[in-house]
Scaffold this motif. Sequence first.
Motif, PDB file in Angstrom:
ATOM      1  N   CYS A 265      46.852  62.426  12.811  1.00  0.00           N
ATOM      2  CA  CYS A 265      46.634  63.005  11.471  1.00  0.00           C
ATOM      3  C   CYS A 265      45.143  63.015  11.133  1.00  0.00           C
ATOM      4  N   HIS A 266      44.495  61.897  11.351  1.00  0.00           N
ATOM      5  CA  HIS A 266      43.071  61.839  11.004  1.00  0.00           C
ATOM      6  C   HIS A 266      42.255  62.770  11.902  1.00  0.00           C
ATOM      7  N   TYR A 267      42.579  62.769  13.205  1.00  0.00           N
ATOM      8  CA  TYR A 267      41.841  63.612  14.165  1.00  0.00           C
ATOM      9  C   TYR A 267      41.916  65.083  13.760  1.00  0.00           C
ATOM     10  N   LEU A 268      43.121  65.536  13.435  1.00  0.00           N
ATOM     11  CA  LEU A 268      43.287  66.955  13.087  1.00  0.00           C
ATOM     12  C   LEU A 268      42.509  67.306  11.830  1.00  0.00           C
ATOM     13  N   GLY A 269      42.475  66.383  10.880  1.00  0.00           N
ATOM     14  CA  GLY A 269      41.674  66.625   9.684  1.00  0.00           C
ATOM     15  C   GLY A 269      40.199  66.730  10.060  1.00  0.00           C
ATOM     16  N   ALA A 270      39.740  65.770  10.838  1.00  0.00           N
ATOM     17  CA  ALA A 270      38.313  65.728  11.187  1.00  0.00           C
ATOM     18  C   ALA A 270      37.898  66.962  11.986  1.00  0.00           C
ATOM     19  N   MET A 271      38.761  67.406  12.912  1.00  0.00           N
ATOM     20  CA  MET A 271      38.385  68.523  13.782  1.00  0.00           C
ATOM     21  C   MET A 271      38.654  69.890  13.177  1.00  0.00           C
ATOM     22  N   GLN A 272      39.715  69.996  12.382  1.00  0.00           N
ATOM     23  CA  GLN A 272      40.154  71.321  11.932  1.00  0.00           C
ATOM     24  C   GLN A 272      40.031  71.566  10.440  1.00  0.00           C
ATOM     25  N   ALA A 273      40.127  70.503   9.656  1.00  0.00           N
ATOM     26  CA  ALA A 273      40.206  70.712   8.202  1.00  0.00           C
ATOM     27  C   ALA A 273      39.465  69.600   7.475  1.00  0.00           C
ATOM     28  N   PRO A 274      38.125  69.574   7.623  1.00  0.00           N
ATOM     29  CA  PRO A 274      37.357  68.474   7.028  1.00  0.00           C
ATOM     30  C   PRO A 274      37.588  68.307   5.535  1.00  0.00           C
ATOM     31  N   GLU A 275      37.990  69.391   4.872  1.00  0.00           N
ATOM     32  CA  GLU A 275      38.257  69.283   3.419  1.00  0.00           C
ATOM     33  C   GLU A 275      39.458  68.396   3.139  1.00  0.00           C
ATOM     34  N   LEU A 276      40.286  68.145   4.160  1.00  0.00           N
ATOM     35  CA  LEU A 276      41.434  67.250   3.986  1.00  0.00           C
ATOM     36  C   LEU A 276      41.138  65.821   4.449  1.00  0.00           C
ATOM     37  N   GLY A 277      39.894  65.589   4.808  1.00  0.00           N
ATOM     38  CA  GLY A 277      39.467  64.234   5.161  1.00  0.00           C
ATOM     39  C   GLY A 277      38.934  63.541   3.915  1.00  0.00           C
ATOM     40  N   PRO A 278      38.570  62.255   4.051  1.00  0.00           N
ATOM     41  CA  PRO A 278      38.116  61.509   2.872  1.00  0.00           C
ATOM     42  C   PRO A 278      36.654  61.774   2.522  1.00  0.00           C
ATOM     43  N   LYS A 279      36.389  61.894   1.209  1.00  0.00           N
ATOM     44  CA  LYS A 279      34.995  61.905   0.745  1.00  0.00           C
ATOM     45  C   LYS A 279      34.536  60.455   0.735  1.00  0.00           C
ATOM     46  N   ALA A 280      33.223  60.251   0.595  1.00  0.00           N
ATOM     47  CA  ALA A 280      32.688  58.882   0.678  1.00  0.00           C
ATOM     48  C   ALA A 280      33.430  57.932  -0.262  1.00  0.00           C
ATOM     49  N   GLU A 281      33.659  58.378  -1.469  1.00  0.00           N
ATOM     50  CA  GLU A 281      34.286  57.489  -2.456  1.00  0.00           C
ATOM     51  C   GLU A 281      35.793  57.318  -2.223  1.00  0.00           C
ATOM     52  N   GLU A 282      36.345  58.087  -1.263  1.00  0.00           N
ATOM     53  CA  GLU A 282      37.786  57.983  -0.973  1.00  0.00           C
ATOM     54  C   GLU A 282      38.071  57.187   0.305  1.00  0.00           C
ATOM     55  N   MET A 283      36.999  56.885   1.051  1.00  0.00           N
ATOM     56  CA  MET A 283      37.156  56.257   2.374  1.00  0.00           C
ATOM     57  C   MET A 283      37.989  54.976   2.324  1.00  0.00           C
ATOM     58  N   ALA A 284      37.710  54.123   1.357  1.00  0.00           N
ATOM     59  CA  ALA A 284      38.386  52.819   1.330  1.00  0.00           C
ATOM     60  C   ALA A 284      39.894  53.010   1.163  1.00  0.00           C
ATOM     61  N   ASP A 285      40.298  53.811   0.181  1.00  0.00           N
ATOM     62  CA  ASP A 285      41.734  54.046  -0.029  1.00  0.00           C
ATOM     63  C   ASP A 285      42.348  54.731   1.182  1.00  0.00           C
ATOM     64  N   TYR A 286      41.634  55.712   1.701  1.00  0.00           N
ATOM     65  CA  TYR A 286      42.144  56.513   2.824  1.00  0.00           C
ATOM     66  C   TYR A 286      42.457  55.619   4.029  1.00  0.00           C
ATOM     67  N   PHE A 287      41.450  54.855   4.460  1.00  0.00           N
ATOM     68  CA  PHE A 287      41.665  54.044   5.665  1.00  0.00           C
ATOM     69  C   PHE A 287      42.544  52.828   5.393  1.00  0.00           C
ATOM     70  N   ARG A 288      42.424  52.276   4.208  1.00  0.00           N
ATOM     71  CA  ARG A 288      43.259  51.116   3.889  1.00  0.00           C
ATOM     72  C   ARG A 288      44.738  51.477   3.978  1.00  0.00           C
ATOM     73  N   LEU A 289      45.120  52.571   3.320  1.00  0.00           N
ATOM     74  CA  LEU A 289      46.548  52.922   3.307  1.00  0.00           C
ATOM     75  C   LEU A 289      47.017  53.499   4.633  1.00  0.00           C
ATOM     76  N   LEU A 290      46.129  54.236   5.304  1.00  0.00           N
ATOM     77  CA  LEU A 290      46.512  54.787   6.619  1.00  0.00           C
ATOM     78  C   LEU A 290      46.841  53.653   7.587  1.00  0.00           C
ATOM     79  N   PHE A 291      45.968  52.637   7.634  1.00  0.00           N
ATOM     80  CA  PHE A 291      46.196  51.521   8.566  1.00  0.00           C
ATOM     81  C   PHE A 291      47.291  50.583   8.065  1.00  0.00           C
ATOM     82  N   PHE A 292      47.416  50.453   6.765  1.00  0.00           N
ATOM     83  CA  PHE A 292      48.484  49.598   6.215  1.00  0.00           C
ATOM     84  C   PHE A 292      49.851  50.187   6.586  1.00  0.00           C
ATOM     85  N   ALA A 293      49.940  51.524   6.497  1.00  0.00           N
ATOM     86  CA  ALA A 293      51.216  52.173   6.828  1.00  0.00           C
ATOM     87  C   ALA A 293      51.491  52.113   8.328  1.00  0.00           C
TER      88      ALA A 293
END
Length: 209
Positions: free
Chosen positions: A72-100
């Motif tokens: 999921c993260h790879y596809l965002g990073a490579m194909q749809a950067p707008e669906l990746g985290p902004k700087a202020e969203e990084m903590a929530d993004y990675f915290r919940l992704l890895f928690f899940a």
Amino acid sequence: MADYTLFTNPMSRGQIARWALHEAAADYDTELVDWQDKPQALLDVNPMGKVPTLVHHHLGHDHVITECAAICHYLGAMQAPELGPKAEEMADYFRLLFFAAGPIEQAVVSRSMGWSVDDPQKQGMLGFGSYEKAMDAFETLLSDRDYVCGERFTMADVYVGSQVDWGLSFGSIPKRQVFEDYAGRLRERPAYMTAKAIDMKLIEEVQNG
Ligand SMILES: N[C@@H](CCC(=O)N[C@@H](CS)C(=O)NCC(=O)O)C(=O)O
């Protein structure tokens, strides 16, 4: 040849990767995997022989990505950067992704296998603590927001949301309002519906021979 090859089986976590491919509007081909007769091409690129396995044909190289959360993260990073985290969203993004992908996945699997550890000291050694603790924390983390990063959908929602969506469907996570509302929002997404329809049709074809 398409940009990506998805090795999948419609009755599997491969559904998560297909949804991610559609969110990212990626160009991909599907290679269906029969559990009893796995294609050599899959075994050649993934020693686990598991699905989903995604191969990115990129600038003359084949890059192999496994693990739904990473896909999921790879596809965002490579194909749809707008669906990746902004700087202020990084903590929530990675915290919940890895928690899940870690504690929630372990809590769900251990429960469905009938394993539980009641000794509080031993629970401290488990990454998910206990099923109840993990679910309560998951609910709290999702309770003050519409999506993982707040008001905006990101690729983390494909994975985190799949855990919730599947968990509610299979009864492996509790039917709480926060989970139901979150899953409801995700199920309305066009990419979710398109990907789901493809896998449902494939399942129907397999069942009808
Ligand atoms: N940690 C992996 C799990 C992948 C996985 O276990 N896939 C299952 C299907 S849901 C599979 O390929 N099972 C067949 C097998 O192991 O032979 C992920 O998140 O992608």
